[in-house]
Write a protein that holds these residues in place. Structure first.
Motif, PDB file in Angstrom:
ATOM      1  N   THR A  63      73.425 106.904  -0.256  1.00 41.58           N
ATOM      2  CA  THR A  63      74.308 106.012  -1.023  1.00 41.58           C
ATOM      3  C   THR A  63      73.463 104.980  -1.766  1.00 41.58           C
ATOM      4  OG1 THR A  63      74.554 104.552   0.907  1.00 41.58           O
ATOM      5  CG2 THR A  63      76.217 106.294   0.596  1.00 41.58           C
ATOM      6  N   ARG A  64      74.083 104.387  -2.757  1.00 41.17           N
ATOM      7  CA  ARG A  64      73.423 103.321  -3.522  1.00 41.17           C
ATOM      8  C   ARG A  64      74.158 102.024  -3.263  1.00 41.17           C
ATOM      9  NH1 ARG A  64      72.403 103.024 -10.123  1.00 41.17           N
ATOM     10  NH2 ARG A  64      71.383 100.960 -10.115  1.00 41.17           N
ATOM     11  N   VAL A  65      73.380 100.994  -2.895  1.00 37.06           N
ATOM     12  CA  VAL A  65      73.940  99.668  -2.667  1.00 37.06           C
ATOM     13  C   VAL A  65      73.208  98.702  -3.593  1.00 37.06           C
ATOM     14  CG1 VAL A  65      74.391  97.843  -0.988  1.00 37.06           C
ATOM     15  CG2 VAL A  65      74.458 100.250  -0.264  1.00 37.06           C
ATOM     16  N   GLY A  66      73.834  98.361  -4.687  1.00 36.49           N
ATOM     17  CA  GLY A  66      73.193  97.498  -5.673  1.00 36.49           C
ATOM     18  C   GLY A  66      71.990  98.197  -6.268  1.00 36.49           C
ATOM     19  N   GLU A  67      70.822  97.604  -6.152  1.00 30.22           N
ATOM     20  CA  GLU A  67      69.591  98.164  -6.669  1.00 30.22           C
ATOM     21  C   GLU A  67      68.775  98.860  -5.580  1.00 30.22           C
ATOM     22  OE1 GLU A  67      70.775  97.389 -10.189  1.00 30.22           O
ATOM     23  OE2 GLU A  67      68.786  98.286  -9.884  1.00 30.22           O
ATOM     24  N   GLU A  68      69.427  99.157  -4.465  1.00 32.96           N
ATOM     25  CA  GLU A  68      68.747  99.822  -3.363  1.00 32.96           C
ATOM     26  C   GLU A  68      69.384 101.187  -3.093  1.00 32.96           C
ATOM     27  OE1 GLU A  68      67.289  95.951  -0.715  1.00 32.96           O
ATOM     28  OE2 GLU A  68      68.664  97.447   0.123  1.00 32.96           O
ATOM     29  N   HIS A  71      65.971 102.139   3.642  1.00 34.42           N
ATOM     30  CA  HIS A  71      66.409 101.512   2.382  1.00 34.42           C
ATOM     31  C   HIS A  71      65.178 101.203   1.537  1.00 34.42           C
ATOM     32  CE1 HIS A  71      65.519  97.265   3.745  1.00 34.42           C
ATOM     33  NE2 HIS A  71      65.625  97.865   4.912  1.00 34.42           N
ATOM     34  N   ASN A  75      70.039 103.827  -0.020  1.00 37.34           N
ATOM     35  CA  ASN A  75      70.057 103.972   1.431  1.00 37.34           C
ATOM     36  C   ASN A  75      70.067 105.459   1.809  1.00 37.34           C
ATOM     37  OD1 ASN A  75      70.071 101.239   1.769  1.00 37.34           O
ATOM     38  ND2 ASN A  75      72.248 101.064   2.273  1.00 37.34           N
ATOM     39  N   TYR A 129      72.578 110.998  -8.024  1.00 40.39           N
ATOM     40  CA  TYR A 129      71.385 110.385  -7.450  1.00 40.39           C
ATOM     41  C   TYR A 129      70.205 111.354  -7.398  1.00 40.39           C
ATOM     42  CZ  TYR A 129      74.838 107.020  -5.693  1.00 40.39           C
ATOM     43  OH  TYR A 129      75.846 106.119  -5.580  1.00 40.39           O
ATOM     44  N   TYR A 155      61.322  96.191   2.749  1.00 38.37           N
ATOM     45  CA  TYR A 155      61.928  97.522   2.857  1.00 38.37           C
ATOM     46  C   TYR A 155      61.349  98.220   4.090  1.00 38.37           C
ATOM     47  CZ  TYR A 155      63.307  96.659  -1.960  1.00 38.37           C
ATOM     48  OH  TYR A 155      63.838  96.126  -3.094  1.00 38.37           O
TER      49      TYR A 155
END
Length: 594
Positions: free
Chosen positions: A504-509, A579, A511, A468, A562
């Motif tokens: 962390t990555r959650v889908g296309e976001e 996010h 965090n 990341y 956001y």
């Protein structure tokens, strides 16, 4: 005939610059004149003190020689003892003592001769010649010895006088006699005899000749005021008037006779040194200042004209074009367009002129562009709030370490501070965003600084996938939250704390979580912050300017979907979650903010 605007601007610039340079040059000249005068006086004082110290050293050497002779027991006995059986015995004893004295003065080339007068008044000269004994006896009838009396002290330096000389290839030599009293050991108040050490006058004057060349007048006087040495264009009588009437020891400085004089009266035998420097000589030393400033003004004026002339031409050329275009419009020609790229108000004026000749649709497009520019300006002002907030805290840390004299730690801290500042000044078209890697480096530098101020008070842990690190995030959103966690979560409690940053990555976001195990905050404070209210209560555990700045920037860039969330309760720490969209390419230009 009308003068063109170019001529007017050039003339006004020349007059203003010339007047400014003349005024500043005049001020600088008199300022440096004062400084160099003080330095010249200081140098003269230092030099005359050095001359005085050298003479004192020579005087002391003569005194030590005399002392080594008069304390010799055999010489003492000879001076005090008068009951010799016959003249030859006395002569024999005198020769023995004179041999001892000659050995003492043999290696001292500055001693011409020596003589002894015993308690009976008999003179014994160091040449051991009866004729020279009578010769020196006659010399005692001269004026130089008449000034001597029993109250003259243990050591007395006479006026210069002439004495027979065979060693230097001349018939006579000029000497000064150092007269030293023999004291009776049994009766110290009684003078048992005298020792004469005849010192060549040039032993002193050869040093003075070398070191008095920088003065307009130089004078050496003995304690009776007799001139021992004089040099320069100023008469000795005039130089004597510089000496204070009171018998002051040490150094005296006074301005007189269009110059300044320095009088040194610190010598132990009462000698005086007088120097005089005229203003003409002083100005001769420092006249280079005048020429330097004159050349500086002329060169500066020439450079300014060379630099300003193209600027004036560049300024006046658009004005000429605007004048011609205005005349065309006044004649009814609305199809004219100005192309001026000066990057200043004239370019804006040309754009305004062109807008007047365009249709309504073009006018509306320009209005939209102006609104975009306004929003960008507001955003840059909002971003600038971060920098004073952060620098204030960092400078407090540097002051804290400086007061504890931790120089090595300050060097390390300053390096981290410089790295942060280098990152902070990257504000512009491409400076609104940064990579996660760069943001992590800034936070680490910040933590390095704070660990010097709060050693063993906290730990910082990173939890993220290194893949990341290349993703793009708004600049300076993690560091203020880490700072808030440290100062308002960890520091108020007594135990050591931990700050954990989890990415962390959650889908296309993406965090970003900043967690601390500090003292936490009340729910009412969280509600106010999330509603966008500015919290100023003293019990607030977070710095409102940092949270408000980050929240507003996220919403401004990515929209209201956001933002930032806070989870906390008193005594259980605080969690701040951000996010934003996951992006790997840095936005280009300002259009991304529209």
């Amino acid at each position: 005939m009308k003068s063109g605007i170019k001529v007017k601007i050039l003339t006004a610039t020349f007059l203003v610059v010339t007047l400014s340079l003349l005024l500043s040059g005049t001020f600088a000249y008199f300022y440096f004149l004062k400084i160099f005068k003080e330095k010249a006086v200081g140098d003269d004082i230092t030099k005359i003190n050095q001359i005085s110290q050298q003479l004192e050293y020579q005087i002391d050497d003569i005194k030590k020689l005399g002392l080594s002779i008069i304390v010799n027991p055999e010489v003492q006995d000879y001076v005090r003892y008068n009951n010799y059986p016959d003249f030859y015995t006395r002569l024999s004893q005198a020769n023995v003592k004179l041999d001892y004295i000659n050995k003492q003065i043999f290696l001292r080339e500055y001693i011409h001769s020596a003589a002894i007068i015993n308690s009976e008044g008999t003179v014994w000269y160091s040449t051991r010649s009866p004729i020279m004994n009578d010769y020196f006896q006659n010399k005692l009838n001269e004026a130089w010895f008449h000034k001597y009396n029993a109250n003259s002290g243990q050591y007395y330096f006479s006026d210069p006088f002439q004495i027979s000389n065979m060693t230097r290839g001349t018939s006579t030599a000029t000497v000064i006699s150092c007269i030293i009293q023999f004291r009776n050991i049994d009766n110290p108040e009684k003078v048992a005899g005298l020792l004469f050490l005849n010192v060549y006058l040039d032993y002193f004057t050869k040093y003075l000749k070398i070191n008095s060349t920088d003065y307009d007048g130089f004078l050496w006087l003995n304690r009776e005021g007799t001139v021992m040495y004089h040099r320069g264009s100023i008469s000795s009588a005039k130089l004597k008037t510089l000496i204070p009437h009171h018998n002051s020891k040490g150094l005296t400085y006074l301005e007189k006779f269009k110059g300044y004089g320095i009088v040194n009266q610190s010598l132990s035998n009462g000698w005086k040194l007088v120097s005089f420097t005229s203003k003409q000589r002083l100005f001769h030393r420092i006249r280079f200042i005048f020429y330097f400033l004159l050349i500086f003004i002329l060169v500066s004026l020439g450079l300014i004209i060379v630099i300003v002339l193209p600027i004036i031409v560049r300024i006046t050329r658009p004005l000429t074009l605007l004048t011609k275009a205005t005349n065309e419009v006044a004649a009814g020609n609305l199809n004219i367009t100005l192309n001026i790229s000066s990057g200043d108000e004239l370019e804006d004026l040309a754009k305004s002129f062109n807008r007047m000749t365009r249709d309504l649709q073009k006018y509306l497009v320009e209005s939209v562009e102006n609104e975009k520019t306004k929003r960008e300006m507001e955003f840059e002002i909002l971003l600038s709030q971060v920098h004073p907030h952060f620098i204030y805290n960092v400078l407090n840390t540097i002051i804290y370490l400086a007061r504890r004299d931790k120089n090595t730690d300050i060097a390390t801290l300053a390096d981290s501070f410089i790295r942060i500042l280098q990152d902070g000044i990257k504000v512009g078209d491409q400076g609104l965003f940064t990579t996660l890697k760069e943001e992590v480096e800034v936070v680490n530098h910040y933590i390095t600084i704070q660990q010097y101020r709060y050693p063993d008070r906290f730990n910082l842990c990173w939890e993220m996938d290194t893949s990341y690190l290349d993703c793009i995030i708004p600049k300076t959103i993690i560091q203020p939250l880490v700072e808030n966690a440290l100062f308002h979560g960890i520091c108020p409690k007594e135990e050591k704390g931990t700050i954990t940053v989890t990415i962390t990555r959650v889908g296309e976001e993406l965090n970003l979580e900043i967690r601390d195990d500090g003292i936490g905050m009340a729910p009412e404070t969280i509600t106010k912050l999330l509603q966008g209210e500015k919290v100023y209560e003293p019990e607030s555990k977070l710095r409102p300017i940092g949270l408000a700045n980050i929240r507003d920037r996220i919403r401004f860039i990515y929209g209201n979907s956001y933002g930032l969330k806070i989870q906390s309760s008193p005594g259980k720490g605080t969690l701040v979650v951000i996010h934003i969209p996951f992006q790997t390419e840095k936005p280009v230009g300002k259009s991304n903010l529209s």
